[in-house]
Write a protein that holds these residues in place. Structure first.
Motif, PDB file in Angstrom:
ATOM      1  N   UNK A 179      -4.403   5.423  -0.464  1.00 60.20           N
ATOM      2  CA  UNK A 179      -2.988   5.788  -0.305  1.00 60.20           C
ATOM      3  C   UNK A 179      -2.484   5.249   1.017  1.00 60.20           C
ATOM      4  N   UNK A 180      -1.177   5.021   1.098  1.00 64.17           N
ATOM      5  CA  UNK A 180      -0.581   4.518   2.330  1.00 64.17           C
ATOM      6  C   UNK A 180       0.931   4.704   2.250  1.00 64.17           C
ATOM      7  N   UNK A 181       1.579   4.828   3.380  1.00 66.01           N
ATOM      8  CA  UNK A 181       3.041   4.924   3.400  1.00 66.01           C
ATOM      9  C   UNK A 181       3.682   3.562   3.140  1.00 66.01           C
TER      10      UNK A 181
ATOM     11  N   UNK B   6      -1.612  -2.207  -1.274  1.00 62.14           N
ATOM     12  CA  UNK B   6      -2.082  -3.288  -2.143  1.00 62.14           C
ATOM     13  C   UNK B   6      -3.278  -4.013  -1.526  1.00 62.14           C
ATOM     14  N   UNK B   7      -3.294  -4.159  -0.217  1.00 62.81           N
ATOM     15  CA  UNK B   7      -4.443  -4.768   0.460  1.00 62.81           C
ATOM     16  C   UNK B   7      -5.691  -3.906   0.282  1.00 62.81           C
ATOM     17  N   UNK B   8      -5.526  -2.601   0.418  1.00 58.35           N
ATOM     18  CA  UNK B   8      -6.655  -1.676   0.248  1.00 58.35           C
ATOM     19  C   UNK B   8      -7.125  -1.646  -1.205  1.00 58.35           C
ATOM     20  N   UNK B   9      -6.184  -1.683  -2.139  1.00 56.94           N
ATOM     21  CA  UNK B   9      -6.488  -1.523  -3.564  1.00 56.94           C
ATOM     22  C   UNK B   9      -7.352  -2.654  -4.115  1.00 56.94           C
ATOM     23  N   UNK B  10      -7.289  -3.829  -3.506  1.00 50.83           N
ATOM     24  CA  UNK B  10      -8.044  -4.971  -4.030  1.00 50.83           C
ATOM     25  C   UNK B  10      -9.554  -4.738  -3.993  1.00 50.83           C
TER      26      UNK B  10
END
Length: 71
Positions: free
Chosen positions: A36-38, A44-48
């Protein structure tokens, strides 16, 4: 985690979730929050780094007036 709990805990943030339960029209009922992020770009960078079988990316909370929304 039930979607209502996610809404309370992550209000005002983008969430990337692995969907564990959905209804017949694909509304998320239960999910595991993977990140999660604000900021959507940061999310999207984390989700990859994740590869769930069934996932959703959602903004939790009221959509700001200056945002455009596609349905």
């Amino acid at each position: 985690m039930k979607w209502k709990e996610i809404e309370k805990q992550y209000k005002g943030e983008w969430v990337f979730v692995e969907v564990t339960k959905a209804n017949e029209v694909y509304d998320v009922l239960e999910a595991e929050v993977l990140c999660h992020d604000r900021d959507e770009e940061n999310l999207l960078k984390k989700a990859k780094d994740f590869h769930p079988k069934s996932f959703a990316i959602r903004y939790v909370g009221d959509v700001p007036e200056d945002w455009a929304v596609m349905v």
